[in-house]
Design a protein around this motif. Structure first.
Motif, PDB file in Angstrom:
ATOM      1  N   GLY A 169       0.975  -1.221  -0.030  1.00  0.00           N
ATOM      2  CA  GLY A 169      -0.153   0.018   0.077  1.00  0.00           C
ATOM      3  C   GLY A 169       0.748   1.291  -0.007  1.00  0.00           C
ATOM      4  N   ALA A 170       0.130   2.254  -0.055  1.00  0.00           N
ATOM      5  CA  ALA A 170       0.976   3.646  -0.322  1.00  0.00           C
ATOM      6  C   ALA A 170       1.359   4.147   1.052  1.00  0.00           C
ATOM      7  CB  ALA A 170       0.081   4.847  -0.573  1.00  0.00           C
ATOM      8  N   GLU A 211       8.284   6.107  -0.097  1.00  0.00           N
ATOM      9  CA  GLU A 211       8.644   7.166   0.193  1.00  0.00           C
ATOM     10  C   GLU A 211       8.292   8.277  -0.605  1.00  0.00           C
ATOM     11  OE1 GLU A 211      12.762   6.253  -0.811  1.00  0.00           O
ATOM     12  OE2 GLU A 211      12.890   4.746   0.650  1.00  0.00           O
ATOM     13  N   LEU A 212       8.425   9.667  -0.496  1.00  0.00           N
ATOM     14  CA  LEU A 212       8.040  10.591  -1.185  1.00  0.00           C
ATOM     15  C   LEU A 212       8.917  10.639  -2.388  1.00  0.00           C
ATOM     16  CD1 LEU A 212       7.453  13.578   1.261  1.00  0.00           C
ATOM     17  CD2 LEU A 212       5.622  12.277  -0.342  1.00  0.00           C
ATOM     18  N   ALA A 213       8.222  11.095  -3.694  1.00  0.00           N
ATOM     19  CA  ALA A 213       8.987  11.123  -4.917  1.00  0.00           C
ATOM     20  C   ALA A 213      10.199  12.193  -4.797  1.00  0.00           C
ATOM     21  CB  ALA A 213       8.449  11.442  -5.961  1.00  0.00           C
ATOM     22  N   SER A 214      11.377  12.097  -5.444  1.00  0.00           N
ATOM     23  CA  SER A 214      12.370  12.718  -5.785  1.00  0.00           C
ATOM     24  C   SER A 214      11.785  13.813  -6.720  1.00  0.00           C
ATOM     25  CB  SER A 214      13.679  12.155  -6.308  1.00  0.00           C
ATOM     26  OG  SER A 214      13.518  11.632  -7.488  1.00  0.00           O
ATOM     27  N   ARG A 231      -0.776  11.077  -5.441  1.00  0.00           N
ATOM     28  CA  ARG A 231      -0.698  11.418  -4.242  1.00  0.00           C
ATOM     29  C   ARG A 231       0.672  11.128  -3.800  1.00  0.00           C
ATOM     30  NH1 ARG A 231      -4.069   8.214   0.238  1.00  0.00           N
ATOM     31  NH2 ARG A 231      -5.927   9.766  -0.393  1.00  0.00           N
ATOM     32  N   VAL A 232       1.212   9.783  -4.062  1.00  0.00           N
ATOM     33  CA  VAL A 232       2.760   9.334  -3.755  1.00  0.00           C
ATOM     34  C   VAL A 232       2.965   8.498  -4.735  1.00  0.00           C
ATOM     35  CG1 VAL A 232       4.168   7.853  -2.167  1.00  0.00           C
ATOM     36  CG2 VAL A 232       2.041   9.176  -1.103  1.00  0.00           C
ATOM     37  N   VAL A 233       4.458   9.005  -5.255  1.00  0.00           N
ATOM     38  CA  VAL A 233       5.198   8.312  -6.444  1.00  0.00           C
ATOM     39  C   VAL A 233       6.718   7.819  -5.844  1.00  0.00           C
ATOM     40  CG1 VAL A 233       5.876  10.356  -7.495  1.00  0.00           C
ATOM     41  CG2 VAL A 233       5.886   8.361  -8.620  1.00  0.00           C
ATOM     42  N   ARG A 234       7.197   6.828  -6.330  1.00  0.00           N
ATOM     43  CA  ARG A 234       8.528   6.492  -6.062  1.00  0.00           C
ATOM     44  C   ARG A 234       8.985   5.614  -7.428  1.00  0.00           C
ATOM     45  NH1 ARG A 234       9.831   1.911  -1.489  1.00  0.00           N
ATOM     46  NH2 ARG A 234      11.806   1.975  -2.652  1.00  0.00           N
TER      47      ARG A 234
END
Length: 459
Positions: free
Chosen positions: A28-29, A33-36, A63-66
């Motif tokens: 799950g999200a 980690e937060l994306a660079s 929302r969140v990407v890595r």
């Protein structure tokens, strides 16, 4: 459908027929980690593609990407994991039932080439359908059941070992979640290579190469040239055939007419390498000097072709004549991406007077090559992603001459154990094939090798 087509379709060997590997899902999200900042632009592009055609009130938000990135030159391939949130659907004109907001977990592959983005893969599903906790998983647990083929019990153990050797040999580094996906791709590719091997009528061996962790779509998009399937806008004049019979074998490498194998990198610039290789040979034969010529000049200054997105040899010859020549590799070095044209007529070391189209008869091609020098040709690159060595001779339906997508250079021909071959200089570096060379069956029109043969003319 013809029986042989049914067989090839079942084997997953027809173009586009290979199934995508089954990708394991992350928990799950919340654990991500937060994306660079570097990942935001390709992630926003992927989101834009996901939302294409959706009404404004139904579009998902990021929302969140890595993720991770592979680079060659300035081409970048992004493998992204992103959580998207779709808004609740309360409008009866849009949805039949009231639906609360939904969180999705998506995998995207985004290619950034020449400052343009291209979405290669999109796979999304609700978060609550994903497999839980991947912290203690091993590579063997990622293997999908490939086409439901019966696999030996020790298959997963062997595959883990082969994949680890591949990662070490080619210095691969992956994010944890990407490693899972790449292992799945690799395993599927090994099965595909085995099928290609079983159906090949030559002596070629297929298996692990530096491209074995790429999907078929990724490989085609990054390294091949779709424009070669198009007919040139203008035909070149037809060259006069050589009346003499060709010698039984010939190799321009041993005669000093061929420069070292080069590497086009993550750029579909094979057309430029094929043409410069031909011009290098023509200049050597007429002037006695072998010069390594600039492909980057053609990428930057040929305004008809599309640099890393593909091109046609016929256009490249015209560009060389219009520009007034080619600079050397030393003066105009290769970067593998489009730049501003910086050609200098004062630095041009080589010129051409014309270009010609050659016969599609392979015996006449051999005679022309032995007399006149290396030949620019285009081929269907079927199986080349996994080619290691030997003489390739795919079934014609698998390697159609009407689906050519890669430009290369014929430098010689001969026989190995009574199997006739063309010796082909490729542009994928010396760590591919036989030290950068490909050997293809001669005399059967294999993979369209005789369809688009051409050469520059130096007077």
């Amino acid at each position: 459908m013809a029986p042989w087509l049914q067989l090839l379709l079942l084997l997953g060997l027809l173009p586009g027929a290979a199934p995508a590997p089954n990708e394991p899902r992350a928990a799950g999200a919340q654990a991500w980690e937060l994306a660079s900042p570097e990942l935001l632009e390709p992630a926003r592009f992927a989101l834009e593609m996901y939302n294409r055609g959706r009404a404004a009130r139904t579009r998902a938000t990021l929302r969140v990407v890595r993720g991770g990135v592979r680079r060659a030159g300035r081409g970048s391939l992004y493998s992204l994991k992103a959580t998207l949130v779709e808004p609740p659907c309360n409008d009866p004109t849009v949805c039949q039932l009231r639906v609360s907001k939904k969180t999705l977990l998506c995998s995207f592959e985004v290619l950034d080439e020449l400052g343009k983005h291209m979405l290669l893969r999109q796979d999304c599903g609700p978060v609550d359908t994903k497999i839980t906790d991947d912290k203690n998983e091993t590579f063997s647990s990622f293997l999908p059941l490939l086409n439901k083929d019966p696999l030996p019990q020790d298959f997963s153990v062997k595959m883990v070992s082969i994949f680890k050797d591949f990662v070490t040999t080619y210095n691969r580094t992956y994010e944890t979640t990407e490693a899972r996906w790449r292992m799945s791709v690799f395993a599927n590719n090994m099965v595909r290579a085995q099928k290609i091997q079983a159906l090949d009528r030559g002596t070629a061996r297929y298996g692990v190469t530096k491209f074995s962790d790429l999907t078929e779509e990724e490989f085609r998009t990054i390294y091949l040239n779709p424009l070669l399937k198009e007919e040139p806008d203008k035909r070149m004049r037809l060259a006069q055939s050589i009346p003499d019979l060709p010698p039984p074998e010939w190799d321009w490498r041993s005669k000093g007419a061929v420069t070292k194998v080069k590497d086009q990198g993550m750029c579909g610039s094979c057309w430029a390498f094929s043409v410069t290789g031909n011009v290098e040979g023509q200049w050597f034969l007429k002037r006695g000097s072998l010069l390594s010529l600039s492909e980057q000049e053609l990428l930057d200054c040929d305004k008809v072709d599309k640099a890393c997105l593909g091109g046609l040899p016929s256009n490249a010859y015209s560009a060389i004549r219009t520009l007034g020549g080619l600079e050397t590799e030393d003066d105009y070095s290769y970067h593998g991406h489009l730049q501003a044209c910086s050609f200098s007529a004062e630095k041009a070391k080589v010129y051409i007077n014309d270009s010609v189209e050659l016969s599609q008869n392979e015996q006449k091609l051999a005679a022309w090559l032995a007399k006149k020098g290396p030949i620019s040709v285009a081929i269907n690159a079927f199986g080349m992603q996994f080619y290691r060595h030997g003489i390739s001779h795919p079934l014609r339906p698998l390697c159609s001459p009407w689906l050519i997508d890669h430009a290369v250079l014929l430098v010689g021909y001969g026989n190995r154990s009574a199997t006739p071959f063309w010796a082909i200089k490729n542009s994928w570096g010396t760590d591919w094939g036989e030290e950068g060379y490909y050997y293809l069956h001669r005399g059967s029109g294999a993979c369209g090798v005789n369809i688009m043969a051409s050469s520059a003319v130096v007077d």
